[in-house]
Design an enzyme around this catalytic site. Structure first.
Site, PDB file in Angstrom:
ATOM      1  N   ASN A  75       7.564  -2.014   2.864  1.00  0.00           N
ATOM      2  CA  ASN A  75       6.585  -0.967   3.181  1.00  0.00           C
ATOM      3  C   ASN A  75       5.971  -1.261   4.547  1.00  0.00           C
ATOM      4  O   ASN A  75       4.773  -1.212   4.736  1.00  0.00           O
ATOM      5  CB  ASN A  75       5.501  -0.945   2.101  1.00  0.00           C
ATOM      6  CG  ASN A  75       4.531   0.208   2.241  1.00  0.00           C
ATOM      7  OD1 ASN A  75       4.933   1.360   2.294  1.00  0.00           O
ATOM      8  ND2 ASN A  75       3.238  -0.097   2.294  1.00  0.00           N
ATOM      9  N   SER A 117      -0.114  -5.360   8.347  1.00  0.00           N
ATOM     10  CA  SER A 117       0.910  -5.600   7.340  1.00  0.00           C
ATOM     11  C   SER A 117       0.644  -6.913   6.623  1.00  0.00           C
ATOM     12  O   SER A 117       0.491  -7.961   7.246  1.00  0.00           O
ATOM     13  CB  SER A 117       2.303  -5.641   7.992  1.00  0.00           C
ATOM     14  OG  SER A 117       3.307  -5.850   7.031  1.00  0.00           O
ATOM     15  N   GLY A 118       0.601  -6.846   5.307  1.00  0.00           N
ATOM     16  CA  GLY A 118       0.513  -8.062   4.503  1.00  0.00           C
ATOM     17  C   GLY A 118       1.914  -8.542   4.188  1.00  0.00           C
ATOM     18  O   GLY A 118       2.671  -7.861   3.482  1.00  0.00           O
ATOM     19  N   SER A 121       2.987  -3.193   4.227  1.00  0.00           N
ATOM     20  CA  SER A 121       3.212  -4.607   3.925  1.00  0.00           C
ATOM     21  C   SER A 121       4.623  -4.794   3.395  1.00  0.00           C
ATOM     22  O   SER A 121       5.334  -3.838   3.116  1.00  0.00           O
ATOM     23  CB  SER A 121       2.210  -5.095   2.865  1.00  0.00           C
ATOM     24  OG  SER A 121       0.876  -4.922   3.299  1.00  0.00           O
ATOM     25  N   TYR A 141       0.822  -1.206   0.000  1.00  0.00           N
ATOM     26  CA  TYR A 141       0.000   0.000   0.000  1.00  0.00           C
ATOM     27  C   TYR A 141       0.862   1.264   0.000  1.00  0.00           C
ATOM     28  O   TYR A 141       1.721   1.440   0.872  1.00  0.00           O
ATOM     29  CB  TYR A 141      -0.889  -0.009   1.249  1.00  0.00           C
ATOM     30  CG  TYR A 141      -1.684   1.245   1.482  1.00  0.00           C
ATOM     31  CD1 TYR A 141      -2.865   1.486   0.784  1.00  0.00           C
ATOM     32  CD2 TYR A 141      -1.265   2.194   2.416  1.00  0.00           C
ATOM     33  CE1 TYR A 141      -3.600   2.640   1.012  1.00  0.00           C
ATOM     34  CE2 TYR A 141      -1.999   3.345   2.648  1.00  0.00           C
ATOM     35  CZ  TYR A 141      -3.165   3.566   1.941  1.00  0.00           C
ATOM     36  OH  TYR A 141      -3.888   4.710   2.162  1.00  0.00           O
TER      37      TYR A 141
END
Length: 366
Positions: free
Chosen positions: A202, A275-276, A237, A130
């Site tokens: 990120n 967070s992915g 993420s 993102y």
């Protein structure tokens, strides 16, 4: 500057010549970067594309596996990777709201390369993080032309890092983040294989940032955080792509992908709900897998394969963990100051500042 240029050596392994994912023979990386003002909106985004072999992925599939540490993220094509264990398309990384257009463009490129597409289909792997603090993410400014540009720019050699491609608008440990890469070359007695990594970083909170095991983030808290205005530290993420020329089978690729978690943990990440954390590993060591052509009638009933015996796979795991750790630090060091549309600074972390903070922790150059 990259970590090793500052005298920061992470782990015990030896990097490849480029210290990048492109040290794995055949792997190519291309970026398309978008930095513009469009309809009064700040656009800071892009696409990063990885080609697993020198030729078309469909004609030279490779084994692959994936792992999800935390699922607050998205990716296309992973179900088929989990089912069949085969990677048959390039990999792409972009922002959260552009997965669809990138996927559709990769499908169109496959269609246009086929003499008869009637009996073939593909499900490209596209992953995201993102970038909405620095980019007008709702404007969906990525188009087919950016995917085509990333494809055209794909090459072996040094990998651009920082605010390029999909990493253009990313923030890592409250500093400017983005694309980072690193590699490890195993000695001959351990197989001589290479493990290369590319991250789109990120994620992470500053106070938890660690470098070479030292809690350096605690000594960088006086630098203003971009999340003071909006958002929450640690939101975002990380996507990790691991490549190797070792002859791994799909379940072994999955095991390799899991080790990305260790590299992220060593730098102080991996604990955020928002967070992915999605990882994919592919292995090019088996050269003669049948082309992905589901209409063929002449395929053999079986294919001879090689595999690394499990008793000898641990050095690959160590290499992956170290390379992920270093790639994240390289991504942060490559970041330069950028401001949000509201004028909030997302600071880059320069090498001098990092070294000063490291020395405050008691770290000494090896």
């Amino acid at each position: 500057m990259r970590a090793r240029q500052l005298g920061i050596t992470l782990g015990l392994g030896i990097p490849g010549e480029l210290n990048a994912i492109t040290d794995v023979p055949g792997v190519r990386v291309g970026h398309s970067t978008v930095k513009a003002q469009i309809d009064g909106k700040q656009v800071r985004t892009g696409v990063t594309l990885i080609q697993p072999r020198a030729g078309a992925a469909r004609l030279q599939p490779c084994f692959a596996g994936y792992h999800v540490l935390n699922g607050n993220g998205d990716a296309t094509g992973l179900e088929w990777i989990g089912e069949a264990g085969l990677l048959t398309t390039p990999l792409a990384i972009t922002n959260t709201h552009s997965i669809g257009i990138v996927r559709d463009t990769l499908i169109a490129l496959e269609r246009d390369s086929l003499a008869d597409p009637a009996v073939y289909w593909c499900m490209p792997v596209v992953m995201e993080t993102y970038d909405g603090l620095l980019n007008d993410i709702w404007g969906q400014h990525i188009g087919p032309e950016h995917v085509l540009q990333a494809m055209a720019n794909a090459e072996s050699g040094p990998v651009q890092e920082g605010a390029v491609g999909g990493g253009t608008g990313m923030i890592c440990h409250e500093f400017k983040g983005g694309i980072g890469s690193a590699s490890r070359k195993l000695p001959g007695e351990q197989g001589g294989w290479t493990v290369g990594v590319l991250v789109q970083a990120n994620h992470g909170k500053r106070q938890e940032l660690r470098v070479d095991g030292y809690p350096v983030g605690r000594h960088l808290m006086e630098i203003a955080s971009p999340f003071a205005a909006r958002g929450t530290p640690g939101m975002g993420s990380i996507v990790v792509i691991i490549a190797t020329d070792a002859p791994l089978l799909p379940h072994q690729c999955q095991r390799l992908a899991q080790r990305a978690s260790i590299g992220i943990a060593r730098t102080g990440g991996g604990t955020e709900d928002s967070s992915g954390d999605l990882f994919l590993a592919f292995a090019t060591g088996n050269q003669d897998l049948p082309a992905a052509d589901y209409g063929r009638k002449d395929l053999p009933l079986s294919t001879a394969l090689n595999m690394v015996n499990n008793d000898h796979i641990s050095p690959l795991f160590s290499a992956a963990a170290e390379a992920v750790e270093e790639a994240i630090i390289n991504a942060i060091l490559a970041g330069e100051d950028m401001t949000t549309a509201e004028g909030v600074l997302v600071p880059g972390l320069d090498g001098r500042t990092l070294l000063e903070a490291l020395h405050q922790t008691g770290w000494q150059r090896p």
